[in-house]
Design an enzyme around this catalytic site. Structure first.
Site, mmCIF file in Angstrom:
data_model
loop_
_atom_site.group_PDB
_atom_site.id
_atom_site.type_symbol
_atom_site.label_atom_id
_atom_site.label_comp_id
_atom_site.label_asym_id
_atom_site.label_seq_id
_atom_site.Cartn_x
_atom_site.Cartn_y
_atom_site.Cartn_z
ATOM 1 N N GLY A 126 -22.636 15.357 9.959
ATOM 2 C CA GLY A 126 -23.787 14.347 9.327
ATOM 3 C C GLY A 126 -24.101 15.569 8.947
ATOM 4 N N GLY B 203 -26.373 18.086 8.393
ATOM 5 C CA GLY B 203 -26.925 19.174 9.246
ATOM 6 C C GLY B 203 -27.818 19.928 8.626
ATOM 7 N NE ARG B 204 -25.772 23.193 4.452
ATOM 8 C CZ ARG B 204 -24.943 24.814 3.839
ATOM 9 N NH1 ARG B 204 -26.059 25.603 3.873
ATOM 10 N NH2 ARG B 204 -24.042 24.955 3.436
ATOM 11 N NE ARG C 201 -26.570 17.497 -2.221
ATOM 12 C CZ ARG C 201 -25.568 18.027 -1.722
ATOM 13 N NH1 ARG C 201 -24.750 18.866 -1.955
ATOM 14 N NH2 ARG C 201 -25.736 17.285 0.426
ATOM 15 N NE ARG D 283 -22.148 14.197 2.377
ATOM 16 C CZ ARG D 283 -22.120 15.186 1.887
ATOM 17 N NH1 ARG D 283 -20.521 15.209 1.844
ATOM 18 N NH2 ARG D 283 -23.154 15.851 1.315
ATOM 19 C CG ASP E 47 -16.967 16.963 5.241
ATOM 20 O OD1 ASP E 47 -16.097 17.166 5.342
ATOM 21 O OD2 ASP E 47 -17.063 17.868 5.756
ATOM 22 C CG ASN E 48 -17.280 19.033 1.790
ATOM 23 O OD1 ASN E 48 -18.596 18.737 2.039
ATOM 24 N ND2 ASN E 48 -16.803 20.100 2.076
ATOM 25 C CG ASP F 202 -21.348 18.662 -0.031
ATOM 26 O OD1 ASP F 202 -22.631 19.003 0.111
ATOM 27 O OD2 ASP F 202 -21.101 18.712 1.414
#
Ligand code: AMP
Ligand code: MG
Length: 504
Positions: free
Chosen positions: A99, A101-102, A181, A188, A264-265, A274
């Site tokens: 998820g 996370g930042r 961004r 994703r 996930d990227n 990412d």
């Protein structure tokens, strides 16, 4: 005063109106939360081109209000900040729930552009992490996002980079930064894997319908689904496979190594997303591993096209409850195997200035052989990827191939290849071909050592290197007379000692 106030729009106004399509999906997909403020924030850089795309004015971008919003210290009325939940395969292994996370999605404009802060504090998906990003890696992400866009490679964009003296601990103490961004969507492959892995078919379908309706409406057409049993989700898998194939063709052509191609990227829109331990190749080393945490070389440069297919297979598996018939999923995935080679060859033809496919029915095969022979020579000699292509482009313009040939130790091999290249190239189209090549082969790419120079200067509080680099990378195909010696030259010896890992 609340810790993250909502700023009422005043002059200069951002002029943005918010629509927040992802937020309408519902609470299964995200957690609403506010960014965590940072102290004493300062503006490091902005992208005018990204600002134009988003539709914000330069005066707003330079305003104190913008600095606060872009650092996560305030929000604009109408934004609905959230962190989304996804899962994924990391280095070939199921990693379970991850998820944002930042990353915090501030909202989506009514023009359909999502605005996301990276490094704006902890979220329920931070796991052990601090929710922050360091200035070092944020400089790389900011510069590369905009550089890739200028190279014509699909990517998330970077509107701004802000910094704060707040300490962030990695291998050593560093300072915090936030990259803003932009993308039509940050969804994703891992978002789909998340709901599939836990058997939540209703949410899986809701997500797939959202992505189709918003970004791939053609997947509902009879034409797109005819060979897929009329299944829109299989058509989605095919459309994503084709976009991913096109993206990978561009990465391989420009010599871009992503470094962490976990599912996930992988963007559902086929965008580069990412930016971590990425690298533009210096010498052409096909098996180059840019990520020092990648001990097996899973994400080596020449493995990227296969890894993308592996990742698409994971997406296909996740979509299976909606596709139903394995044969349709396979047919959709199969498209990657024809589109990637075709797009790669098309890119290489551009790089070689071959305006038309050659004559005869085996044109692709013979052009493919010409490309393969060249790649072999480049690999044998460890020739600099960017400099070779630029010199070849200039040679096509002038007719003098000496500077390109000087890059090879195997002079005979080079002469043989050059002969076949000249036979293949149409002499009557020289100017047109040279023009195509100069627009396909950049003079400036974000080499590791250049990023490193920008980082070292920025760490001392000097952003001029970053700004100079940014201005060159925004127009990478132009000559920028006088800038060659430093910014378009071979890497210095110390470049090979730079170690870029997942630490960011
Ligand atoms: P990445 O390797 O950057 O793609 O990150 C993998 C996962 O780790 C994602 O879910 C990120 O949001 C999360 N992550 C990475 N760094 C941090 C951090 N400093 N704090 C919280 N989460 C992080
Ligand atoms: Mg990531």
């Amino acid at each position: 005063m609340p810790s993250h106030p909502t700023i009422a729009e005043a002059a200069p106004s951002s002029g943005l109106r918010w629509h927040n399509g992802f937020a309408a999906l519902g609470s299964a997909f995200f957690t609403e939360l506010q960014p965590t403020p940072l102290p004493a924030t300062y503006l490091v850089a902005t992208s005018e081109s990204a600002a134009r795309w988003l539709g914000v004015s330069p005066p707003w971008l330079r305003s104190e209000a913008a600095l606060q919003v872009l650092s996560g210290n305030a929000t604009l009325a109408g934004m609905r900040p959230l962190a989304s939940v996804y899962s994924g395969h990391q280095f070939g292994v199921w990693a379970g729930q991850l998820g944002d996370g930042r990353a915090i999605l501030l909202g989506e404009t009514d023009a359909g552009i999502e605005v996301q802060l990276k490094g704006a504090g902890r979220t329920p998906y931070s796991r052990g992490g601090d929710g922050r990003a360091v200035l070092r890696s944020s400089i790389r992400e900011f510069l590369c996002s905009e550089a890739m866009h200028a190279l014509g490679v699909p990517t998330t964009r970077a509107l701004s980079l802000t910094g704060s003296p707040a300490p962030v601990y990695r291998e050593e103490a560093e300072t915090a930064a936030v990259v803003t961004r932009l993308a039509p969507s940050f969804i994703r492959f891992g978002h789909f894997e998340h709901f599939a892995s836990s058997g939540r078919q209703a949410e899986l379908q809701q997500l797939a319908d959202y992505v189709i309706d918003r970004y791939y409406p053609e997947c509902r057409s009879a034409e797109a689904t005819a060979h897929l049993g009329g299944n829109a989700y299989a058509a989605l898998l095919q459309a994503v496979s084709e976009r991913t194939a096109a993206l990978l063709a561009q990465w391989q052509a420009v010599g871009f190594c992503h470094g962490v191609m976990n599912t996930d990227n992988m963007s559902i829109l086929g965008l580069t997303i990412d930016y971590g331990p990425f690298q533009f190749l210096d010498a052409f080393v096909p098996g180059h591993i840019c990520n020092h945490s990648d001990h097996q070389g899973r994400y080596a440069f020449n493995r990227q096209p296969n890894v993308a297919y592996w990742n698409l297979f994971c997406l296909g598996q996740a979509l299976m409850p909606l596709i139903g018939d394995t044969a349709h999923a396979q047919a959709a995935l199969e498209s990657y195997k024809t589109v990637f080679p075709a797009r790669f060859l098309a890119r290489m033809r551009d790089k070689l200035g071959l305006l038309q496919p050659g004559p005869g029915t085996d044109a692709d095969q013979s052009d493919g052989a010409l490309v393969d022979a060249l790649l072999q020579l480049l690999a044998q000699g460890g020739v600099d990827w960017t400099i070779f292509w630029r010199r070849l482009s200039q040679a096509r313009a002038s007719g003098d191939y000496e500077a390109a040939g000087d890059l090879f130790l195997d002079r005979d091999g080079w002469k043989r290849w050059l002969l076949s290249f000249k036979e293949r190239s149409d002499p009557t189209d020289q100017a047109l071909a040279a023009d195509l090549m100069l627009k396909a082969n950049p003079k400036f790419v974000l080499r590791n050592h250049l990023g490193e120079e920008a980082i070292r200067a920025a760490t001392r509080g000097d952003f001029t290197v970053l700004h100079t680099l940014q201005s060159l990378l925004e127009r990478p195909f132009e000559e920028h007379a006088g800038q060659d010696a430093h910014w378009a030259d071979f890497p210095p010896d110390w470049a090979s000692t730079i170690e870029i890992s997942c630490s960011s």
